[in-house]
Design a protein around this motif. Structure first.
Motif, PDB file in Angstrom:
ATOM      1  N   TRP A  72     -19.093  16.104 -13.611  1.00  0.00           N
ATOM      2  CA  TRP A  72     -19.496  15.785 -12.234  1.00  0.00           C
ATOM      3  C   TRP A  72     -20.912  16.293 -11.983  1.00  0.00           C
ATOM      4  O   TRP A  72     -21.755  15.592 -11.414  1.00  0.00           O
ATOM      5  N   HIS A 117     -19.723  10.914 -11.500  1.00  0.00           N
ATOM      6  CA  HIS A 117     -19.198  10.158 -10.367  1.00  0.00           C
ATOM      7  C   HIS A 117     -20.064   8.940 -10.062  1.00  0.00           C
ATOM      8  O   HIS A 117     -19.556   7.891  -9.653  1.00  0.00           O
ATOM      9  N   MET A 124       0.806  -1.202   0.000  1.00  0.00           N
ATOM     10  CA  MET A 124       0.000   0.000   0.000  1.00  0.00           C
ATOM     11  C   MET A 124       0.848   1.264   0.000  1.00  0.00           C
ATOM     12  O   MET A 124       0.326   2.358   0.035  1.00  0.00           O
ATOM     13  N   CYS A 125       2.183   1.106   0.054  1.00  0.00           N
ATOM     14  CA  CYS A 125       2.991   2.317   0.146  1.00  0.00           C
ATOM     15  C   CYS A 125       3.296   2.848  -1.245  1.00  0.00           C
ATOM     16  O   CYS A 125       3.183   2.137  -2.241  1.00  0.00           O
ATOM     17  N   ARG A 126       3.637   4.115  -1.302  1.00  0.00           N
ATOM     18  CA  ARG A 126       3.986   4.717  -2.584  1.00  0.00           C
ATOM     19  C   ARG A 126       5.315   4.140  -3.049  1.00  0.00           C
ATOM     20  O   ARG A 126       6.273   4.088  -2.292  1.00  0.00           O
ATOM     21  N   GLU A 149      -9.194  13.718 -16.078  1.00  0.00           N
ATOM     22  CA  GLU A 149      -9.606  15.115 -16.039  1.00  0.00           C
ATOM     23  C   GLU A 149     -10.248  15.488 -17.370  1.00  0.00           C
ATOM     24  O   GLU A 149     -10.166  14.753 -18.345  1.00  0.00           O
ATOM     25  N   PRO A 205      -0.257  11.765 -18.069  1.00  0.00           N
ATOM     26  CA  PRO A 205      -1.239  10.783 -17.587  1.00  0.00           C
ATOM     27  C   PRO A 205      -1.661   9.738 -18.623  1.00  0.00           C
ATOM     28  O   PRO A 205      -2.128   8.674 -18.241  1.00  0.00           O
ATOM     29  N   MET A 206      -1.482  10.026 -19.900  1.00  0.00           N
ATOM     30  CA  MET A 206      -1.994   9.056 -20.879  1.00  0.00           C
ATOM     31  C   MET A 206      -1.091   7.832 -21.047  1.00  0.00           C
ATOM     32  O   MET A 206      -1.498   6.836 -21.617  1.00  0.00           O
ATOM     33  N   ARG A 237     -13.950  13.187 -14.650  1.00  0.00           N
ATOM     34  CA  ARG A 237     -14.334  13.506 -13.284  1.00  0.00           C
ATOM     35  C   ARG A 237     -14.487  15.006 -13.035  1.00  0.00           C
ATOM     36  O   ARG A 237     -14.849  15.436 -11.967  1.00  0.00           O
ATOM     37  N   THR A 238     -14.149  15.849 -14.011  1.00  0.00           N
ATOM     38  CA  THR A 238     -14.084  17.288 -13.780  1.00  0.00           C
ATOM     39  C   THR A 238     -15.480  17.926 -13.782  1.00  0.00           C
ATOM     40  O   THR A 238     -16.469  17.275 -14.075  1.00  0.00           O
ATOM     41  N   ASP A 284     -12.408  -0.905  -6.831  1.00  0.00           N
ATOM     42  CA  ASP A 284     -12.590   0.015  -5.711  1.00  0.00           C
ATOM     43  C   ASP A 284     -12.800   1.433  -6.225  1.00  0.00           C
ATOM     44  O   ASP A 284     -11.877   2.042  -6.767  1.00  0.00           O
ATOM     45  N   HIS A 306     -12.870   4.153  -4.786  1.00  0.00           N
ATOM     46  CA  HIS A 306     -12.139   5.203  -4.074  1.00  0.00           C
ATOM     47  C   HIS A 306     -10.655   5.202  -4.399  1.00  0.00           C
ATOM     48  O   HIS A 306      -9.937   6.112  -4.023  1.00  0.00           O
ATOM     49  N   ARG A 307     -10.194   4.173  -5.067  1.00  0.00           N
ATOM     50  CA  ARG A 307      -8.765   4.104  -5.341  1.00  0.00           C
ATOM     51  C   ARG A 307      -8.389   5.027  -6.483  1.00  0.00           C
ATOM     52  O   ARG A 307      -9.138   5.180  -7.440  1.00  0.00           O
ATOM     53  N   GLN A 308      -7.219   5.625  -6.365  1.00  0.00           N
ATOM     54  CA  GLN A 308      -6.792   6.521  -7.437  1.00  0.00           C
ATOM     55  C   GLN A 308      -6.062   5.734  -8.518  1.00  0.00           C
ATOM     56  O   GLN A 308      -5.516   4.677  -8.244  1.00  0.00           O
ATOM     57  N   MET A 356     -14.574   8.034 -22.291  1.00  0.00           N
ATOM     58  CA  MET A 356     -13.798   7.603 -23.448  1.00  0.00           C
ATOM     59  C   MET A 356     -13.492   6.126 -23.298  1.00  0.00           C
ATOM     60  O   MET A 356     -13.028   5.696 -22.231  1.00  0.00           O
TER      61      MET A 356
END
Lengths: 190, 494
Positions: A107, A112, A1-3, A145, A86-87, A102-103, A125, A127-129, A157
């Motif tokens: 929204w 959402h 779970m750590c970065r 975004e 990000p792509m 999500r923007t 999940d 809530h997960r990013q 998309m």
């Protein structure tokens, strides 16, 4: 779970075979033509990465090193792009990559709820990013975004196709009959 | 009656209009290009002769055209800064990154009428002695990039691009370059870095003014898609004719991207300054009002980085009257004409022309939480105030929006937002991420204070229960707020 600490180690995520990673001749010819268009080779890096990702579905460490070599750069010059934009993907993605906007405008129009429904139906999940792929490797779901199509919000998309005014029923229909999406799948999904 | 005024979208929205060259030629396409490229040299009274390039540049100055990407900088002036004596090649980049949330006007042009963009761009390149131009298009416009590639190939086949364009001896090539999903690429120096194949970290000015040290450290012009389309119309009708459209200092038309809680969201072209914000939202020719039973709560007039207006807000405008005296005029925000200067005078901006309408069905805390999450995600990370500040604001707002607010959150938000903008960062992103926070928190303070008071005080729990997502998302009687705070911070850190 750590970065995960930054470093080239991050490229080794996902399955890949160390041997036998090759760029087909036709793709290499296409990339050579792309590179030749620019006054400075390095400028082509985003376009080369797009071409590789289009073919392989994601960018492995070999893809990064190959690109660096092609453009006469150090691998870090390419790796820093893959981690920033990000792509670009550093892990295999599903056959259908679903990006939900999500923007703000989307929204306001309920994107959402769409995202939550998608995640719940696929056992992911909400809530997960970051992107998440189903265990069967069919779907990748991700919040992104603004997709610059706010008048027909909410928009989603899927691979290269934009779906507008998406409803919860539409989501159900994708999940029950994903074949309707097949036309937009990348050339070779992993 | 306010109405649309279609100049750029004149044909694009007609039924049966297709993005191919044949259709564009049928509608009089590329005639302006021929005219512009073959302008005879004009002799001035003092005996100096003006080349066709200089004439076009002069017309653009006369037209008063202001950049349509967000800053509204006069285009003619921008072109005049270009260092033409350096001996280095001059580059022109079309900014088609269209990344400001709420904006979708460039998409209309690229997808429906790409040749109009090319014609304007070729003229702009010609006027500035450019021989290689780029269209930097956002990565998500996959189809848009294909449409542009097709249009470029058609133009090359017809001698409208490439060597010796239309037999005039002018050479130009244009390349399509795709971005990969980063908002900061819309900032012109960030875009240039990205086009050089690097991370899009904006460059510091001075010395890196694109007009002098741009792409490959050569003089470079970066213009928005809509701005370049206007160049075509300026060459076609002449600068002074163009300046008659719209209002003084706010000439031409504007493509307004209207979205959010209106009945008819869409892209509308108006004469700049001839339609008010209220008309855009309520007139049947535009937004057509709100949904049944809803009241207007707020309007974002120029993309999410613009300062928000509260419905019913009254703003004082300072104007210079005909007699030269300054008059202060009070107006309702909905009566503000939609143009560059008025909105700036009213404390906000028309930015990229994106109007987002928000009714009373949502809380402004949630709206701001959404906007701040965007900026926190998109900060490039070069400058500390922006990198840290945008994240802090987003974190506080996320906590506030999920019912774990603290009474002093509103104050903290303003304190952070006040310490990012105003020259503390390399680019305007720092300003862009603080403006919505400053304006929303101060104009809707009661909502922020109420949410802050609602939240339970934060307490550390000894045993953070292995809270499942299902419990977190469930309402009523679910996880302890502090436990869910911990759980969600753990889940987002992964």
């Amino acid at each position: 779970m750590c970065r995960r600490p930054p470093g080239l180690d991050g490229c080794r995520k996902g399955k890949q075979t160390a041997m036998g990673w090759t760029v087909p001749q036709s793709l290499e010819a296409e990339i050579d033509a792309l590179v030749a268009r620019y006054p400075v080779k390095r400028s082509a890096s985003l376009m080369v990465l797009h071409a590789l990702q289009r073919h392989f579905g994601w960018l492995s460490q070999q893809a990064i090193e190959w690109t660096a070599q092609k453009l006469g750069l150090q691998p870090i010059h390419i790796y820093e792009l893959v981690t920033f934009y990000p792509m670009f993907r550093q892990e295999p993605v599903g056959r259908w990559q679903i990006k939900v906007c999500r923007t703000l405008s989307c929204w306001l129009a309920g994107s959402h709820e769409l995202h939550r429904r998608l995640c719940e139906r696929l056992g992911l999940d909400p809530h997960r990013q970051g992107p998440q792929t189903t265990a069967d490797g069919r779907f990748t779901v991700e919040f992104v975004e603004c997709l610059a199509c706010c008048h027909t919000a909410p928009v989603v998309m899927i691979n290269d196709d934009l779906w507008e005014r998406v409803s919860l029923e539409q989501v159900e229909s994708w999940l029950t009959r994903p074949e309707q999406l097949a036309a937009s799948a990348p050339a070779q999904a992993s | 009656m306010p109405a649309e005024y279609r100049l750029i979208l004149k044909h694009a929205l007609e039924p049966g209009y297709t993005p191919d060259l044949a259709c564009y030629l049928r509608h009089g396409g590329y005639e302006t290009l021929r005219k512009g490229l073959t302008l005879p040299p004009r002799t001035l009274p003092d005996g100096r002769s003006l080349s066709p390039q200089e004439q076009i540049r002069e017309e653009v100055v006369k037209s008063g055209l202001r950049g349509r990407g967000g800053a509204g900088f006069p285009c003619g002036l921008k072109w005049s800064f270009v260092d033409r004596r350096s001996g280095k090649p001059i580059y022109l980049i079309c900014n088609a990154d269209e990344s400001e949330p709420g904006t979708f006007k460039d998409r209309q042009i690229i997808y429906r009428d790409p040749h109009q963009l090319l014609e304007g761009m070729i003229l702009a390149c010609f006027a500035n002695d450019v021989h290689l131009g780029f269209i930097y298009i956002r990565g998500e416009f996959t189809e848009g990039a294909r449409i542009l590639e097709r249009a470029l190939a058609e133009a090359r086949d017809h001698g409208l691009l490439g060597k010796n364009i239309l037999g005039t001896g002018y050479d130009l090539d244009i390349l399509v370059h795709r971005g990969a999903g980063a908002y900061i690429c819309g900032e012109e120096t960030g875009l240039i870095e990205s086009l050089e194949g690097k991370r899009p970290y904006p460059r510091i000015k001075p010395p890196y003014f694109p007009a002098v040290l741009g792409l490959y450290l050569c003089p470079t012009i970066v213009n928005n898609v809509e701005t370049l389309c206007n160049i075509k119309h300026i060459v076609a009708m002449g600068g002074s004719e163009f300046a008659k459209i719209g209002t003084p200092n706010n000439t031409g038309t504007r493509l307004v991207s209207l979205s959010g809680h209106v009945r008819r969201p869409g892209c509308y072209e108006i004469e700049t300054g001839k339609v008010t914000l209220g008309e855009l939202i309520f007139d049947p020719a535009f937004g057509g009002g709100l949904r049944e039973g809803r009241q207007l709560q707020a309007v974002i007039p120029g993309g999410v980085s613009a300062k928000v207006f509260r419905a019913g807000e009254r703003v004082s405008l300072r104007r210079r009257g005909l007699d030269g005296k300054e008059v202060v005029e009070e107006r309702d925000v909905l009566d503000l004409p939609y143009d560059f200067d008025t909105l700036i005078a009213a404390g906000s901006m028309s930015g990229s022309g994106a109007v987002i309408v928000i009714d009373d069905s949502v809380s402004m805390v949630d709206v701001l939480a959404n906007i701040s999450a965007f900026f926190a995600h998109e900060s490039c990370g070069q400058c500390t105030p922006c990198r840290e500040g945008s994240l802090w604001m987003a974190k506080i707002l996320k906590r506030l929006a999920s019912g774990r607010g603290r009474p002093r959150d509103a104050e903290d938000l303003l304190h952070i937002a006040d310490n990012i903008p105003g020259g503390r960062t390399i680019c305007a992103f720092g300003d862009a991420c603080s403006w919505p926070v400053q304006s929303t928190v101060s104009k809707f303070k009661e909502q922020f204070l109420a949410r802050g008071a609602e939240g339970e005080p934060y307490r550390k729990v000894a045993q953070p229960a292995a809270t499942s997502v299902a419990r977190l998302s469930g309402t009523g009687g679910g996880a302890h707020p502090a436990a869910s705070a911990l759980a969600s911070s753990v889940s987002t850190a992964s």
